[in-house]
Structure formats: C-alpha cells, structure tokens
Write a protein that holds these residues in place. Structure first.
Motif: not given
Length: 467
Positions: A94-123
C-alpha cells in the motif's frame, strides 16, 4: 523618403556595413559619393505563416531542450538522499503504490511545466525573429538615420550641417534639415523601441531557460525516484518466476493469434490464469457493491472522494460511468487527433492521439484490471484495462511497460514510459510529427466510444500549433 535627399544635399555620410547587418559605421564623404545609381527594387518576400513559423520554432526549441537534458545529471549527494528516502519507506504494497502514485503526479506536473516553458520559449523566439527580420529589412533606412544622427551629434552642428561660406546654401540646408529632423526623430524612436523590445525578449528568454533547467533537474530527480519505487514494488509483488514466464509466453502466443481487440480480451480472460482469476474477483466485488445500501454506498463514495480509497481493493472505487469529467489524460502532451477526426487513411479515428515529450510517464486514467500488457500487431506496446461497467481502456504506443497482466492498478499509478520518438502504429501513420505519440481508445461492450466526456475540462482541448 526624404532621408536620401537630405543625405545627398548636405553630404551627410556614406554607410559602411559590417559583417553584422545590425551594426553600421558612418564615414565622412562628399555628396557625390552618396549619390548612386538607383537600384532596382527587390521582389518583396511573402509574409511568413505565423502557425508554420511557430511550429518550426517549437521543433527547434524542443531539439535544444533534448540536448540540454542530456547534460543534466544528479549529484552524488542527491542520489544518496533519494536512495535513503526510499529505504525509509514502510515496505508494504500500500505505501509503495501510494508513493508511486504521488511520484507520478509530481512527474506529470513537472512535465507539464516543461511543455509550457517550451511553448513560451518558442513564442519568445518567434517574436525575437520578427524584430530581427524587421531590423534587417530596414537596414538601409536605419543606416541613413544612424549616419544623420552621428553628423548631427558632432560639435558644433552648424559648422557641419550648414555651409558657412554660402548664405543661400545655409538657408537651403536649414530648410532641408527642418524637414528631415521630424522623420529622423520618428525613425529613431522606432529603432529605440525595437531594440528595447529585443533586449526585453532576450532577458525573458534567459530567465525562462534558467527556470526550465531547474525544472528539468527536478524532473530527472523524480524519474530516478520512480525507478527506485518501481524496483521496490517489483520485489513486493513478484510472483513465481516460472509461472510468470509461462504466462507471458502464452500471452504472446494468444496475441499472435488474435485478430481483434475483442478477441484478444476474450482469449486473455479465458486462458490466462492471473487475468481470469482477477477478473472474476473484480466482477464479484462489483456485484457486491451493487448490493450495498444507499448509506453504505454514500460512505464508500465519500471515502473515494477523499482521495484515500482502500488500497487493497480489487475493483474500481467508482462505477466507470460516474467518472465523466473526472479523469486526467494519462500523459502530458498535445492532443493531435480526437475521436471522429479523419485518421489520414480515409476513415474516422476510433480514439485520441496525444504527442508527448521523450520518456514521458504514462499513468492509469482510472482504476482497472490489466487484461493485457505487451505487443499487439500494429498497435505496438499496448495495455488494456478493464475499468468495469463493460468498459475497456486501450493505451498503445509506449516504449517500456512497467505493469503486468492480471494486476489491479489504481488511477494515477504509473504504467509505462514513452520512447524517444514516435512508434509507427495503425493509428498514427498519417501524423506529421516525429514526437512520441500515445493512442487512447475507450470501448463500451467491445465498441469504441468517444472518450472526451470523461476527461477533465482542461484536458479536452486540441493543440493549435501541432499538426
């Protein structure tokens, strides 16, 4: 323009262009040197297509970021801290899988920030290019303005701008000077504004790149954390190696024989023991949920809404039909194609296609039983989730799968990772992109349905600048 006339009339300057088209040098010259034969006007270049220009700049920015990511690494201290944090976790499923879910959420948030920065730099890059192009196209006029300003700035001005030994010539020069000064001031103000804008854009780009580098470093750290968590999860959920190997071999054989997704699911649920047993248990749990009283059902719904539903459950926390406008797209990226769009082969798309960055994490969009995990025909690497209520969720186009068939996964749990470039598949052959693409298809009782009603409002848009 009157600037060439005044330059010829008062012998302002002759302009020498340096290697950089934006740097000019003025030198004294006789009027005859300035007057030259008129040159035929060049054909004006067609105006650039803003959408194509932005798309090209995004491709260039993306390539630069991929190169930058290869130069970023974690320090030894940071790696040691990560390893210690994983070692300190309670070693339970239970604890490992919850940690995985939390890690995936943080990773997706960071990936979203990177994508937004990529668009901003292109603009920002497109705007910089626009100003540079404008300066380049006006380089002749700007050279005249700068030369005139240099002459006017010399001391004393009357000795240079007005012929002292000829009163009539002095009056003529004064008249011409009075006519040209407002034009010079206007062009000077415009030049100053362009240069100020260019400097501001360069400053903004530098700041965005600094922020992006920090975000990419955090993303690499989170990726390493997830790898360690997945390793721990494997240790806890490892089945008999021989049985698991035999099941995988049998699954591969069944996938090779199946001619459709329906046939694949049916064969997996009837001939693969882990899938058959888990599916039966999930169906029983679903039947038991239907027998709950209204009060018990409300309590279960409140528990699920709180974000901490029972991590030992073997059936979805919600009936899938009740999850509309609640699911998140399993990857961060740009939606290239939606259900019903032309698929480039003369047919309508049966699912949606999302373009991602390299090595983007793929998460489970909802609770579900992994019916199939592996390669299937032209779909490439594919995962099929049984989400209950007669719904199956199909994900394909990944590079590495981190789950196995017969396993029940929770919403937000990491399932796979995208590759470095697009994987050829039946659903993505006509896409004009070399980015990795994830294909997502929802099926109800074996028939494809539009997935858009299930995604949160912010996830339903289609990218404007990607084809």
């Amino acid at each position: 323009m009157i600037l060439p006339a005044i330059a010829a009339g008062v012998g302002v300057a002759v302009i020498v262009m340096s290697a950089d088209p934006f740097i000019v040098r003025a030198q004294d010259a006789a009027p005859e040197a300035v007057q030259s034969a008129p040159q035929p006007a060049a054909e004006p270049a067609p105006p650039p297509d803003p959408a194509a220009e932005l798309a090209a700049k995004r491709d260039q920015t993306r390539a630069e970021l991929e190169t930058l990511s290869k130069t970023i690494s974690l320090s030894t201290d940071k790696v040691s801290t990560l390893q210690q944090s994983i070692a300190d976790l309670e070693k339970s499923t239970e604890s490992i899988r919850q940690a995985l879910i939390d890690s995936a959420a943080r990773r997706k948030a960071l990936e979203k920030q990177i994508l937004e920065s990529e668009k901003k730099l292109a603009d920002l890059g497109v705007k910089e290019d626009g100003i540079r192009r404008s300066l380049h196209e006006r380089r002749g006029l700007l050279a005249e303005v700068l030369a005139a300003l240099q002459r006017m700035g010399r001391n004393p001005p009357p000795a240079l701008l007005v012929t002292p030994d000829d009163a009539l010539g002095s009056v003529r020069s004064a008249i011409l000077l009075g006519a040209v000064v407002p034009g010079i001031r206007k062009e000077t103000d415009k030049l100053a504004a362009d240069l100020a804008s260019l400097a501001a854009l360069q400053t903004a780009s530098a700041a965005e790149k600094t922020s992006l580098t920090a975000t990419m470093t955090d993303g690499i750290e989170e990726e390493r954390r997830m790898d360690l968590l997945l390793a721990e999860n494997d240790k806890l959920s490892r089945s008999n190696a021989a049985e698991l190997g035999a099941e995988r071999k049998r699954s591969k054989e069944l996938a090779g024989k199946a001619t459709s997704l329906e046939g694949l699911v049916a064969s997996m649920e009837s001939e693969i023991a882990s899938v058959r047993d888990a599916a039966a248990a999930a169906r029983q749990a679903e039947e038991n949920r239907k027998l709950l009283t209204d009060e018990q059902r409300a309590q279960a719904k409140a528990l699920a809404d709180s974000g901490v539903p029972d991590k030992n459950r073997i059936a979805p926390a919600y009936p899938f039909g009740e999850l509309k406008v609640k699911l998140e797209v399993p990857v961060t990226g740009d939606i290239l194609r939606q259900f019903g769009d032309a698929d480039g082969t003369g047919h309508e798309a049966m699912g949606m296609t999302v373009a991602t960055s390299p090595e983007t994490v793929v998460t489970a969009p909802a609770d579900g039983l992994v019916v199939f995990a592996g390669a299937f025909r032209s779909y490439g690497q594919m995962i099929i989730l049984d989400a209950g209520d007669g719904y199956h969720l199909v994900l394909s186009g990944m590079d590495t799968i981190n789950t196995r068939q017969g396993k029940f996964v929770f919403s937000g749990e990491p399932l796979a990772v995208m590759g470095a470039k697009r994987v050829a598949s039946a659903t993505a052959l006509a896409l004009e992109t070399n980015r990795p693409t994830l294909y997502i298809e929802f099926r109800k009782d074996g028939k494809p349905v539009d997935s858009r009603p299930w995604w949160t409002a912010k996830d339903t848009g289609k990218a404007r600048n990607d084809s």
